[in-house]
Write an enzyme that holds these catalytic residues in place. Structure first.
Site, PDB file in Angstrom:
ATOM      1  N   ASP A  74       0.824  -1.208   0.000  1.00 50.24           N
ATOM      2  CA  ASP A  74       0.000   0.000   0.000  1.00 50.24           C
ATOM      3  C   ASP A  74       0.862   1.264   0.000  1.00 50.24           C
ATOM      4  O   ASP A  74       2.084   1.195   0.217  1.00 50.24           O
ATOM      5  CB  ASP A  74      -0.961  -0.007   1.196  1.00 50.24           C
ATOM      6  CG  ASP A  74      -0.318  -0.527   2.492  1.00 50.24           C
ATOM      7  OD1 ASP A  74       0.925  -0.505   2.588  1.00 50.24           O
ATOM      8  OD2 ASP A  74      -1.055  -0.961   3.379  1.00 50.24           O
ATOM      9  N   ASN A 145      -7.676  -2.206  14.293  1.00 47.39           N
ATOM     10  CA  ASN A 145      -9.077  -2.330  13.875  1.00 47.39           C
ATOM     11  C   ASN A 145      -9.289  -3.544  12.967  1.00 47.39           C
ATOM     12  O   ASN A 145     -10.357  -3.696  12.377  1.00 47.39           O
ATOM     13  CB  ASN A 145      -9.535  -1.056  13.159  1.00 47.39           C
ATOM     14  CG  ASN A 145      -8.780  -0.813  11.855  1.00 47.39           C
ATOM     15  OD1 ASN A 145      -7.862  -1.559  11.512  1.00 47.39           O
ATOM     16  ND2 ASN A 145      -9.142   0.227  11.138  1.00 47.39           N
TER      17      ASN A 145
HETATM   18  C1  F6R Z   1       1.503  -1.434   6.217  1.00 42.51           C
HETATM   19  C2  F6R Z   1       0.173  -1.995   6.312  1.00 42.51           C
HETATM   20  C3  F6R Z   1      -0.597  -2.020   7.592  1.00 42.51           C
HETATM   21  C4  F6R Z   1       0.227  -2.425   8.816  1.00 42.51           C
HETATM   22  C5  F6R Z   1      -0.626  -2.412  10.080  1.00 42.51           C
HETATM   23  C6  F6R Z   1       0.185  -2.702  11.326  1.00 42.51           C
HETATM   24  O1  F6R Z   1       2.020  -1.531   4.913  1.00 42.51           O
HETATM   25  O2  F6R Z   1      -0.326  -2.418   5.341  1.00 42.51           O
HETATM   26  O3  F6R Z   1      -1.689  -2.883   7.466  1.00 42.51           O
HETATM   27  O4  F6R Z   1       0.759  -3.700   8.620  1.00 42.51           O
HETATM   28  O5  F6R Z   1      -1.256  -1.182  10.213  1.00 42.51           O
HETATM   29  O6  F6R Z   1       1.075  -1.652  11.529  1.00 42.51           O
HETATM   30  P1  F6R Z   1       2.171  -1.727  12.703  1.00 42.51           P
HETATM   31  O7  F6R Z   1       3.124  -2.773  12.317  1.00 42.51           O
HETATM   32  O8  F6R Z   1       2.809  -0.349  12.674  1.00 42.51           O
HETATM   33  O9  F6R Z   1       1.432  -2.007  13.960  1.00 42.51           O
END
Ligand code: F6R
Length: 252
Positions: A74, A145
């Site tokens: 993303d 979420n």
């Molecule tokens: C990042 C992504 C998000 C993260 C998720 C967890 O490319 O696609 O889905 O994997 O928000 O983020 P962290 O690792 O910062 O808790």
């Protein structure tokens, strides 16, 4: 996508570091066996340790990564190309730079084009993944979420790459790094759940107590579009989940 009855392999590690190393070793094994592997990559705090461990391992094994191709999940919309919060910048810092992965091998959904041609940007990203032969192994974090990539609550299991409005909780989690909510992007372009489920292997990582409720829903809850990570468990034949004790706290 066919539903699969093969249950996920869940490993509860003694620490987040151990979980990150386990995922990194698998990545290194894959690249060693298949030097032109196609890796699906994620950003975020969870991945920092994975990439650090992979860089160490790749150097220790003198791995040839010159033919690896990568597709990130993303990218935010509305950030300047040189903005340090861009996910490309994160990847350069933690992985591509240290291993000198050529930038033409590192793919991201086109966030600039997506501002005016969301459909074209999404279609071309899907086509690029297909032209590369599909993703061999996809790394995934989970949002508090339940989002996977930026498939926010309300996403369907067969969704494809698209522009999406970021959920309030996602923006709130990101706000500190953007100096507050007002400066936090409102939209992103993301691979869809259907796109992700087509990767040949999925590796989900979640560390820390804040992820415990959503980890419990992912592994024990009913499928629910309000918690997109619940679509992973029954729909893939090669899903492994790496947790630390805190993230596994609510499992029984
Ligand atoms: C990042 C992504 C998000 C993260 C998720 C967890 O490319 O696609 O889905 O994997 O928000 O983020 P962290 O690792 O910062 O808790």
């Amino acid at each position: 996508m066919e539903k699969s009855s093969r249950p996920p392999i869940v490993t509860i590690h003694g620490s987040a570091d151990e979980g990150a190393v386990a995922a990194a070793l698998e990545l290194a094994d894959l690249v060693e066996a298949k030097p032109d592997a196609v890796l699906g990559l994620a950003t975020g705090g969870t991945m920092v340790g994975v990439y650090a461990a992979f860089v160490r391992e790749a150097r220790a094994r003198s791995l040839d990564v010159s033919r690896v191709r990568t597709f990130n999940l993303d990218e935010y919309l509305g950030l300047a190309v040189d903005d340090a919060k861009r996910f490309r910048h994160f990847m350069e810092l933690h992985l591509f730079g240290p291993l000198s992965i050529p930038s033409e091998h590192a793919h991201f959904p086109d966030a600039e084009r997506a501002q005016t041609d969301a459909v074209g940007a999404a279609r071309d990203y899907e086509s690029a993944i297909e032209a590369a032969g599909g993703i061999d192994l996809q790394l995934l974090g989970i949002g508090r979420n339940g989002h996977i990539a930026f498939n926010e609550p309300g996403s369907s299991p067969d969704s494809r790459t698209r522009v999406i409005e970021l959920h309030g909780a996602t923006r709130a989690d990101a706000a500190p790094s953007f100096g507050g909510l007002a400066g936090t992007p409102e939209r992103a372009i993301t691979m869809g759940m259907g796109t992700i489920l087509e990767a040949r292997a999925l590796r989900v990582l979640a560390f820390g107590e804040a992820k415990a409720p959503v980890v419990e829903r992912m592994l024990h809850g009913e499928e629910d579009p309000e918690t997109p990570c619940t679509f992973l468990r029954g729909r893939h034949g090669d899903l492994a989940v790496h947790l630390d004790r805190d993230a596994a706290r609510l499992l029984h």
